[in-house]
Design a protein around this motif. Structure first.
Motif, PDB file in Angstrom:
ATOM      1  N   TYR A 195       0.826  -1.208   0.000  1.00  0.00           N
ATOM      2  CA  TYR A 195       0.000   0.000   0.000  1.00  0.00           C
ATOM      3  C   TYR A 195       0.865   1.265   0.000  1.00  0.00           C
ATOM      4  O   TYR A 195       0.537   2.255  -0.669  1.00  0.00           O
ATOM      5  CB  TYR A 195      -0.935   0.021   1.208  1.00  0.00           C
ATOM      6  CG  TYR A 195      -1.778   1.270   1.272  1.00  0.00           C
ATOM      7  CD1 TYR A 195      -2.897   1.407   0.465  1.00  0.00           C
ATOM      8  CD2 TYR A 195      -1.426   2.338   2.100  1.00  0.00           C
ATOM      9  CE1 TYR A 195      -3.670   2.565   0.491  1.00  0.00           C
ATOM     10  CE2 TYR A 195      -2.185   3.497   2.140  1.00  0.00           C
ATOM     11  CZ  TYR A 195      -3.301   3.609   1.327  1.00  0.00           C
ATOM     12  OH  TYR A 195      -4.051   4.755   1.344  1.00  0.00           O
ATOM     13  N   ASN A 196       1.965   1.242   0.734  1.00  0.00           N
ATOM     14  CA  ASN A 196       2.851   2.409   0.783  1.00  0.00           C
ATOM     15  C   ASN A 196       3.422   2.743  -0.592  1.00  0.00           C
ATOM     16  O   ASN A 196       3.750   3.895  -0.885  1.00  0.00           O
ATOM     17  CB  ASN A 196       3.991   2.176   1.779  1.00  0.00           C
ATOM     18  CG  ASN A 196       3.502   2.220   3.220  1.00  0.00           C
ATOM     19  OD1 ASN A 196       2.453   2.775   3.513  1.00  0.00           O
ATOM     20  ND2 ASN A 196       4.272   1.623   4.125  1.00  0.00           N
ATOM     21  N   VAL A 197       3.534   1.725  -1.450  1.00  0.00           N
ATOM     22  CA  VAL A 197       4.039   1.937  -2.810  1.00  0.00           C
ATOM     23  C   VAL A 197       2.916   2.387  -3.738  1.00  0.00           C
ATOM     24  O   VAL A 197       3.062   3.342  -4.502  1.00  0.00           O
ATOM     25  CB  VAL A 197       4.692   0.646  -3.359  1.00  0.00           C
ATOM     26  CG1 VAL A 197       5.081   0.824  -4.829  1.00  0.00           C
ATOM     27  CG2 VAL A 197       5.920   0.274  -2.536  1.00  0.00           C
ATOM     28  N   LEU A 198       1.752   1.716  -3.672  1.00  0.00           N
ATOM     29  CA  LEU A 198       0.665   1.967  -4.627  1.00  0.00           C
ATOM     30  C   LEU A 198      -0.286   3.072  -4.188  1.00  0.00           C
ATOM     31  O   LEU A 198      -0.921   3.708  -5.027  1.00  0.00           O
ATOM     32  CB  LEU A 198      -0.128   0.670  -4.844  1.00  0.00           C
ATOM     33  CG  LEU A 198       0.666  -0.518  -5.409  1.00  0.00           C
ATOM     34  CD1 LEU A 198      -0.220  -1.749  -5.509  1.00  0.00           C
ATOM     35  CD2 LEU A 198       1.256  -0.178  -6.777  1.00  0.00           C
ATOM     36  N   GLN A 199      -0.433   3.259  -2.871  1.00  0.00           N
ATOM     37  CA  GLN A 199      -1.320   4.298  -2.325  1.00  0.00           C
ATOM     38  C   GLN A 199      -2.767   4.149  -2.800  1.00  0.00           C
ATOM     39  O   GLN A 199      -3.475   5.135  -2.969  1.00  0.00           O
ATOM     40  CB  GLN A 199      -0.784   5.694  -2.671  1.00  0.00           C
ATOM     41  CG  GLN A 199       0.524   6.048  -1.997  1.00  0.00           C
ATOM     42  CD  GLN A 199       0.403   6.118  -0.481  1.00  0.00           C
ATOM     43  OE1 GLN A 199      -0.481   6.764   0.052  1.00  0.00           O
ATOM     44  NE2 GLN A 199       1.306   5.426   0.206  1.00  0.00           N
ATOM     45  N   ASN A 200      -3.200   2.907  -3.023  1.00  0.00           N
ATOM     46  CA  ASN A 200      -4.584   2.647  -3.407  1.00  0.00           C
ATOM     47  C   ASN A 200      -4.974   1.280  -2.849  1.00  0.00           C
ATOM     48  O   ASN A 200      -4.318   0.271  -3.128  1.00  0.00           O
ATOM     49  CB  ASN A 200      -4.754   2.665  -4.919  1.00  0.00           C
ATOM     50  CG  ASN A 200      -6.194   2.412  -5.350  1.00  0.00           C
ATOM     51  OD1 ASN A 200      -6.622   1.270  -5.458  1.00  0.00           O
ATOM     52  ND2 ASN A 200      -6.953   3.484  -5.572  1.00  0.00           N
ATOM     53  N   TYR A 201      -6.056   1.265  -2.069  1.00  0.00           N
ATOM     54  CA  TYR A 201      -6.454   0.032  -1.391  1.00  0.00           C
ATOM     55  C   TYR A 201      -6.855  -1.058  -2.379  1.00  0.00           C
ATOM     56  O   TYR A 201      -6.524  -2.229  -2.203  1.00  0.00           O
ATOM     57  CB  TYR A 201      -7.618   0.335  -0.442  1.00  0.00           C
ATOM     58  CG  TYR A 201      -8.073  -0.851   0.370  1.00  0.00           C
ATOM     59  CD1 TYR A 201      -7.234  -1.458   1.293  1.00  0.00           C
ATOM     60  CD2 TYR A 201      -9.371  -1.361   0.216  1.00  0.00           C
ATOM     61  CE1 TYR A 201      -7.655  -2.547   2.044  1.00  0.00           C
ATOM     62  CE2 TYR A 201      -9.812  -2.444   0.965  1.00  0.00           C
ATOM     63  CZ  TYR A 201      -8.944  -3.028   1.868  1.00  0.00           C
ATOM     64  OH  TYR A 201      -9.373  -4.111   2.604  1.00  0.00           O
ATOM     65  N   GLY A 202      -7.581  -0.706  -3.435  1.00  0.00           N
ATOM     66  CA  GLY A 202      -8.015  -1.684  -4.427  1.00  0.00           C
ATOM     67  C   GLY A 202      -6.846  -2.347  -5.137  1.00  0.00           C
ATOM     68  O   GLY A 202      -6.789  -3.574  -5.251  1.00  0.00           O
ATOM     69  N   LEU A 203      -5.887  -1.534  -5.611  1.00  0.00           N
ATOM     70  CA  LEU A 203      -4.702  -2.089  -6.269  1.00  0.00           C
ATOM     71  C   LEU A 203      -3.880  -2.924  -5.294  1.00  0.00           C
ATOM     72  O   LEU A 203      -3.298  -3.946  -5.668  1.00  0.00           O
ATOM     73  CB  LEU A 203      -3.848  -0.959  -6.845  1.00  0.00           C
ATOM     74  CG  LEU A 203      -4.409  -0.243  -8.080  1.00  0.00           C
ATOM     75  CD1 LEU A 203      -3.506   0.919  -8.465  1.00  0.00           C
ATOM     76  CD2 LEU A 203      -4.548  -1.214  -9.251  1.00  0.00           C
ATOM     77  N   THR A 204      -3.842  -2.470  -4.035  1.00  0.00           N
ATOM     78  CA  THR A 204      -3.119  -3.224  -3.012  1.00  0.00           C
ATOM     79  C   THR A 204      -3.735  -4.603  -2.829  1.00  0.00           C
ATOM     80  O   THR A 204      -3.018  -5.609  -2.705  1.00  0.00           O
ATOM     81  CB  THR A 204      -3.137  -2.462  -1.673  1.00  0.00           C
ATOM     82  OG1 THR A 204      -2.498  -1.196  -1.847  1.00  0.00           O
ATOM     83  CG2 THR A 204      -2.418  -3.241  -0.586  1.00  0.00           C
ATOM     84  N   LEU A 205      -5.076  -4.667  -2.816  1.00  0.00           N
ATOM     85  CA  LEU A 205      -5.767  -5.956  -2.701  1.00  0.00           C
ATOM     86  C   LEU A 205      -5.389  -6.891  -3.848  1.00  0.00           C
ATOM     87  O   LEU A 205      -5.146  -8.080  -3.636  1.00  0.00           O
ATOM     88  CB  LEU A 205      -7.279  -5.737  -2.706  1.00  0.00           C
ATOM     89  CG  LEU A 205      -7.981  -5.511  -1.371  1.00  0.00           C
ATOM     90  CD1 LEU A 205      -9.467  -5.301  -1.601  1.00  0.00           C
ATOM     91  CD2 LEU A 205      -7.761  -6.684  -0.440  1.00  0.00           C
ATOM     92  N   VAL A 206      -5.351  -6.339  -5.066  1.00  0.00           N
ATOM     93  CA  VAL A 206      -5.033  -7.150  -6.243  1.00  0.00           C
ATOM     94  C   VAL A 206      -3.621  -7.714  -6.141  1.00  0.00           C
ATOM     95  O   VAL A 206      -3.405  -8.930  -6.270  1.00  0.00           O
ATOM     96  CB  VAL A 206      -5.183  -6.319  -7.532  1.00  0.00           C
ATOM     97  CG1 VAL A 206      -4.681  -7.110  -8.738  1.00  0.00           C
ATOM     98  CG2 VAL A 206      -6.634  -5.900  -7.735  1.00  0.00           C
TER      99      VAL A 206
END
Length: 344
Positions: free
Chosen positions: A16-27
């Motif tokens: 999450y710290n890299v992507l800053q998006n919960y949805g992308l983090t889930l994927v």
């Protein structure tokens, strides 16, 4: 579950710290965990395929000794030793996966705990405020994503948490493909409705792929057919009870499981191996039957070897037993009377 979720939560927080998006983090997180469990899935598939290869012999033993459980157990043990198969080997990968799955659910259900690293007291306070506002149900399956959504929609109502906490929660982006992953799907015509429907559809497809590859018969087929409908229906129903983020995880996990099953079934297909083994067993029995017929024809010349070859294994065993009884009777000076087949 929290203890199991800590190491996985650390990984999800890094993503999450890299992507800053919960949805992308889930994927990314789901793909990562699925890749982590591939060796266990391969081991389990190999075990299933290996057992399928000698299943015809196993079923034969079960039918032959159906009324003698002790003898059945002994013969099955001999078969396992002969094939180099451990009955527990298929269960071990599944048992190892359980802690990972439990930890995984804890991470998915609790983004405030594992991603934002908020304390239990703060989360409990936020939960009480959300309950008072009617933003969440008291018996909700997954509370934290709903709290996040409630704080982002009405931050003033949660002012008691402090500005730092509210800023942290507001910074967690729950939007993914136009869907707020903190909201529960409802029976309404919107994008959220797709999540329970896709959860049901992918779960059904996953069960069908599994049934097709394994192949079943009799009571086993009935149990599998019941599972085929029950599990997807439960998956679809529960997807209405949890925030959309949990449903997204289930859908993605189902899709990855389907792809994994299709690939592994190409490499180690239990159904094909079972059919091949059954055909080989029938061919071997037919060959033995023909050899006995040929031996009976040759037995007319009086050859001892030919006569022995013409006998069935049962006949050979009966003669050996009779010979042992005769020698035993001679040893103790008793008269030996040969028993008929029915007497034995």
């Amino acid at each position: 579950m929290y203890i199991l979720g800590v190491p996985l939560g650390f990984i999800m927080r890094l993503i999450y710290n890299v992507l800053q998006n919960y949805g992308l983090t889930l994927v990314v997180f789901t793909v990562f965990v699925k890749a982590l469990m591939i060796p266990l899935a391969v081991k389990q598939q190999k075990s299933s395929a290996k057992m399928a290869a000698f299943r015809p012999q196993l079923e034969e033993i079960q039918q032959k000794y159906a009324k003698n459980q002790q003898k059945m157990s002994e013969e099955l043990q001999k078969l396992y030793q002969k094939e180099g198969y451990n009955p527990m080997s298929g269960c071990l990968p599944a048992l190892i996966q359980f802690p990972i799955i439990f930890g995984l659910y804890d991470v998915i259900y609790k983004p405030m705990t594992h991603i934002l690293h908020l304390g239990d007291a703060v989360i409990e306070q936020a939960k009480e405020i959300a309950l008072d506002l009617g933003s969440i149900a008291a018996n909700a399956y997954s509370v934290e994503p709903s709290i996040i959504s409630a704080v982002q929609n009405n931050p003033d109502a949660f002012s008691a948490l402090g500005n730092d906490v509210i800023t942290k929660i507001q910074g967690l982006d729950l939007n993914f493909l136009g869907i707020n992953l903190g909201i529960r799907p409802e029976l309404a015509f919107n994008l959220l409705l797709l999540i329970p429907l896709l959860s049901f559809a992918t779960s059904m497809l996953m069960t069908m792929v599994s049934m097709r590859s394994m192949g079943s018969a009799g009571a086993e087929a009935g149990a599998m057919k019941m599972t085929m409908y029950m599990m997807p229906l439960m998956s679809g129903w529960i997807a209405f009870q949890v925030p959309a983020g949990v449903g997204i995880y289930w859908i993605l996990s189902n899709v990855l499981s389907i792809a994994q099953s299709l690939i592994l079934n190409k490499l180690y297909n239990p159904r094909e191996m079972a059919e091949k083994a059954k055909a080989e067993l029938e061919a071997r029995r037919e060959q033995e039957r023909q050899e006995r017929q040929q031996a009976k024809a040759l037995a007319k010349n009086g050859s001892k070897e030919a006569k022995e070859k013409a006998m069935s294994q049962k006949e050979i065993n009966r003669q050996k037993l009779a010979e042992a009884r005769r020698r035993n009777a001679e040893k103790y000076g008793e008269q030996y009377i040969e028993a008929g087949e029915d007497d034995e």
